[in-house]
Design an enzyme around this catalytic site. Sequence first.
Site, PDB file in Angstrom:
ATOM      1  N   ASP A 125       2.421  -2.118   6.520  1.00 31.32           N
ATOM      2  CA  ASP A 125       3.680  -1.948   7.240  1.00 31.32           C
ATOM      3  C   ASP A 125       3.684  -2.910   8.413  1.00 31.32           C
ATOM      4  O   ASP A 125       2.641  -3.120   9.059  1.00 31.32           O
ATOM      5  CB  ASP A 125       3.836  -0.511   7.731  1.00 31.32           C
ATOM      6  CG  ASP A 125       4.140   0.461   6.602  1.00 31.32           C
ATOM      7  OD1 ASP A 125       4.807   0.051   5.632  1.00 31.32           O
ATOM      8  OD2 ASP A 125       3.733   1.626   6.702  1.00 31.32           O
ATOM      9  N   ASP A 143      10.210  -0.887   1.689  1.00 27.53           N
ATOM     10  CA  ASP A 143      10.795   0.387   2.123  1.00 27.53           C
ATOM     11  C   ASP A 143      12.297   0.246   2.379  1.00 27.53           C
ATOM     12  O   ASP A 143      13.081   1.142   2.059  1.00 27.53           O
ATOM     13  CB  ASP A 143      10.106   0.887   3.395  1.00 27.53           C
ATOM     14  CG  ASP A 143       8.632   1.177   3.208  1.00 27.53           C
ATOM     15  OD1 ASP A 143       8.212   1.478   2.067  1.00 27.53           O
ATOM     16  OD2 ASP A 143       7.886   1.095   4.208  1.00 27.53           O
TER      17      ASP A 143
END
Length: 170
Positions: A125, A143
């Site tokens: 991330d 995402d």
Amino acid sequence: MSSSPRRSLLAAPWFWWMLSLAIASADLAMKSAVTGSLPVGTVIPFTPFFNLVHFWNTGAAFSFLADAGGWQRYFFIVIALVISIVLALVLRKPRVNSEALGYSLILGGAVGNLIDRAFRGHVIDYLDFYWQSWHWPAFNLADIGIVVGAAMLILGSLLSPKAEAGRVKE
């Protein structure tokens, strides 16, 4: 005269599969750039509400099951693989543009995170948005594809005209 929704002019499955591949590829390129240039745990402030970060997520959304002991990696790999196969098959048939785009975004995001999880054991991330001391959980381009694709499908189903029950064909 038919009142069915307009079908995509880009109905060829390969177009939607290539779009999914482009999303997954862009996400993996960003993850590779972050991994190659920033040590894990790095936080680089860009604006008063955004940081570029390098975090590892062994769980799912919002780090769900991140501390589950390792079995969750395989669980999420299987789920992502099944979803990816189903979506690739769904995209074989002509769809309304917005629906095909939604499925393509979800497929691209699922594949991006699937590859990351399968080869790294975790998802990278790198996007961190915040307000004052409250931080949204860090996330990545995959995402974004999943969330935007799902939102498009939900909105499309809520806004599309419903088939009239018992309608007599003319």
